[in-house]
Design a protein around this motif. Structure first.
Motif, PDB file in Angstrom:
ATOM      1  N   ILE A  57      -5.725 -38.369 -10.790  1.00 43.26           N
ATOM      2  CA  ILE A  57      -4.828 -38.406  -9.699  1.00 43.26           C
ATOM      3  C   ILE A  57      -4.084 -37.208  -9.651  1.00 43.26           C
ATOM      4  O   ILE A  57      -3.406 -36.964 -10.499  1.00 43.26           O
ATOM      5  N   SER A  58      -4.147 -36.337  -8.410  1.00 47.69           N
ATOM      6  CA  SER A  58      -3.479 -34.945  -8.382  1.00 47.69           C
ATOM      7  C   SER A  58      -2.576 -35.294  -7.044  1.00 47.69           C
ATOM      8  O   SER A  58      -2.777 -36.190  -6.299  1.00 47.69           O
ATOM      9  N   LYS A  59      -1.543 -34.519  -7.291  1.00 49.93           N
ATOM     10  CA  LYS A  59      -0.632 -34.496  -5.958  1.00 49.93           C
ATOM     11  C   LYS A  59      -1.090 -34.075  -4.759  1.00 49.93           C
ATOM     12  O   LYS A  59      -1.909 -33.142  -4.872  1.00 49.93           O
ATOM     13  N   LYS A  60      -0.611 -34.513  -3.800  1.00 52.20           N
ATOM     14  CA  LYS A  60      -1.039 -34.127  -2.482  1.00 52.20           C
ATOM     15  C   LYS A  60      -0.564 -32.698  -2.035  1.00 52.20           C
ATOM     16  O   LYS A  60       0.510 -32.460  -2.304  1.00 52.20           O
ATOM     17  N   GLU A  61      -1.468 -31.881  -1.661  1.00 52.95           N
ATOM     18  CA  GLU A  61      -0.969 -30.512  -1.184  1.00 52.95           C
ATOM     19  C   GLU A  61      -1.678 -29.998  -0.081  1.00 52.95           C
ATOM     20  O   GLU A  61      -2.609 -30.621   0.314  1.00 52.95           O
ATOM     21  N   VAL A  62      -0.983 -28.917   0.508  1.00 48.23           N
ATOM     22  CA  VAL A  62      -1.426 -28.577   1.941  1.00 48.23           C
ATOM     23  C   VAL A  62      -2.581 -27.461   1.337  1.00 48.23           C
ATOM     24  O   VAL A  62      -2.377 -26.640   0.507  1.00 48.23           O
ATOM     25  N   PHE A  63      -3.916 -27.605   1.883  1.00 47.18           N
ATOM     26  CA  PHE A  63      -5.024 -26.752   1.608  1.00 47.18           C
ATOM     27  C   PHE A  63      -5.833 -26.151   2.739  1.00 47.18           C
ATOM     28  O   PHE A  63      -5.464 -26.592   3.993  1.00 47.18           O
ATOM     29  N   PRO A  64      -6.169 -25.114   2.611  1.00 52.35           N
ATOM     30  CA  PRO A  64      -6.820 -24.259   3.667  1.00 52.35           C
ATOM     31  C   PRO A  64      -8.255 -25.234   4.144  1.00 52.35           C
ATOM     32  O   PRO A  64      -8.766 -25.758   3.501  1.00 52.35           O
ATOM     33  N   VAL A  65      -8.413 -24.977   5.384  1.00 56.30           N
ATOM     34  CA  VAL A  65      -9.553 -25.540   5.779  1.00 56.30           C
ATOM     35  C   VAL A  65     -10.240 -24.839   7.067  1.00 56.30           C
ATOM     36  O   VAL A  65      -9.326 -24.858   7.942  1.00 56.30           O
ATOM     37  N   LEU A 110      -4.526 -29.016  15.067  1.00 52.34           N
ATOM     38  CA  LEU A 110      -5.276 -28.823  16.421  1.00 52.34           C
ATOM     39  C   LEU A 110      -6.710 -27.960  16.086  1.00 52.34           C
ATOM     40  O   LEU A 110      -7.583 -27.880  16.824  1.00 52.34           O
ATOM     41  N   ASN A 111      -6.696 -27.275  15.055  1.00 44.68           N
ATOM     42  CA  ASN A 111      -7.854 -26.208  14.408  1.00 44.68           C
ATOM     43  C   ASN A 111      -9.130 -27.055  14.324  1.00 44.68           C
ATOM     44  O   ASN A 111     -10.260 -26.645  14.322  1.00 44.68           O
ATOM     45  N   VAL A 170     -12.897 -32.379   1.967  1.00 41.06           N
ATOM     46  CA  VAL A 170     -13.137 -30.848   2.420  1.00 41.06           C
ATOM     47  C   VAL A 170     -11.996 -29.822   1.956  1.00 41.06           C
ATOM     48  O   VAL A 170     -10.808 -30.482   1.588  1.00 41.06           O
ATOM     49  N   THR A 171     -12.280 -28.735   1.581  1.00 40.69           N
ATOM     50  CA  THR A 171     -11.219 -27.827   1.419  1.00 40.69           C
ATOM     51  C   THR A 171     -11.962 -26.180   1.837  1.00 40.69           C
ATOM     52  O   THR A 171     -12.987 -25.919   1.314  1.00 40.69           O
ATOM     53  N   GLY A 172     -11.083 -25.548   2.702  1.00 42.14           N
ATOM     54  CA  GLY A 172     -11.677 -24.196   2.889  1.00 42.14           C
ATOM     55  C   GLY A 172     -12.962 -24.191   3.553  1.00 42.14           C
ATOM     56  O   GLY A 172     -13.149 -24.718   4.561  1.00 42.14           O
ATOM     57  N   TYR A 173     -13.946 -23.540   3.220  1.00 44.53           N
ATOM     58  CA  TYR A 173     -15.119 -23.620   3.715  1.00 44.53           C
ATOM     59  C   TYR A 173     -16.190 -24.536   2.906  1.00 44.53           C
ATOM     60  O   TYR A 173     -17.332 -24.844   3.481  1.00 44.53           O
ATOM     61  N   ASP A 174     -15.801 -25.393   2.167  1.00 36.74           N
ATOM     62  CA  ASP A 174     -16.347 -26.319   1.425  1.00 36.74           C
ATOM     63  C   ASP A 174     -16.378 -27.760   1.571  1.00 36.74           C
ATOM     64  O   ASP A 174     -15.265 -28.024   1.881  1.00 36.74           O
TER      65      ASP A 174
END
Length: 247
Positions: free
Chosen positions: A174-182, A66-67, A149-153
């Motif tokens: 190909i990298s593994k799926k991960e939870v990233f900040p955004v 929701l953010n 996207v990731t974080g501010y970028d």
């Protein structure tokens, strides 16, 4: 177009004329992902008058969305994202068509699930599915608008089969799926640029981000870009002739 449509789209008709608006009305765009990037992409395509939007996403809405995923509201938690998004898009523009694909895209079902379209938008968050979309885009000779996207970028590029490096040329691993900040504003900025690329391509306006990877640094407020090159002997696009040369 009817008179109401002419009035509704009058400000953009000043840019590319009724002919350009008709091109948008007659276009079909696949948006793969109905989340952080998919929300701004599909919103701007809908209100621009894209005739048919195909939304593909198998996830359901959860509180952590929701953010940034503004097509989904708190009351939508637990609903399929494609159904939540479709409801909002049609409320903004009931004159368009929204088709949904609520299944995980895999190598075995991708071609059967995805109908013919004019442009594919990569609004995903994992490399494996992005590579599958890239292969489909190259096979069908359909432009692919990549955003991440990731974080501010964030980053954006437009892949035109035969003209530009494909996604594999740029990101062969190909990298593994991960939870990233955004931060919620980041996909808003990148998704808006992706939608802009779609509209430019369909109307033939301006210079696309072909062969260029555009970067957004949200902390500095700066855009930068790098030139991209095709990968020698790319297994995906290496033998492809140009699209424009065959028109």
């Amino acid at each position: 177009m009817n008179d109401f449509e002419r009035e509704k789209y009058s400000r953009q008709i000043l840019l590319f004329g009724e002919e350009g608006q008709e091109k948008l009305k007659n276009a079909t765009v696949l948006v793969a992902g109905a989340g952080g990037l998919g929300s701004p992409v599909s919103t701007y395509l809908a209100i621009a008058g894209i005739g048919k939007i195909i939304l593909a996403d198998f996830d359901s809405v959860d509180p952590s969305n929701l953010n940034r995923q503004f097509l989904h509201h708190q009351k939508d938690i637990g609903r399929l994202k494609v159904e939540s998004a479709k409801e909002k898009l049609l409320s903004m523009n009931p004159d368009i068509e929204v088709e949904t694909i609520a299944e995980m895209l895999t190598e075995s079902n991708l071609e059967a699930l995805v109908p013919e379209c004019d442009v594919i938008v990569d609004a995903l968050d994992n490399l494996e599915t992005r590579h599958m979309l890239n292969r489909l885009a190259i096979k069908r000779r359909i432009p692919l608008i990549h955003g991440a996207v990731t974080g501010y970028d964030g980053q954006v590029t437009t892949i035109v089969p035969g003209e530009t490096p494909c996604f594999y040329c740029i990101f062969p691993r190909i990298s593994k799926k991960e939870v990233f900040p955004v931060l919620g504003t980041t996909p808003g900025i990148i998704g808006s640029i992706q939608a802009n690329e779609v509209i430019k391509f369909l109307t033939g306006q301006g210079k696309l981000l072909e062969g260029r990877l555009l970067f957004w640094n949200g902390l500095s407020g700066n855009f930068s870009e790098i030139s991209l090159s095709k990968l020698n002997n790319c297994p995906v696009c290496g033998n492809l002739k140009t699209m424009r040369g065959n028109k």
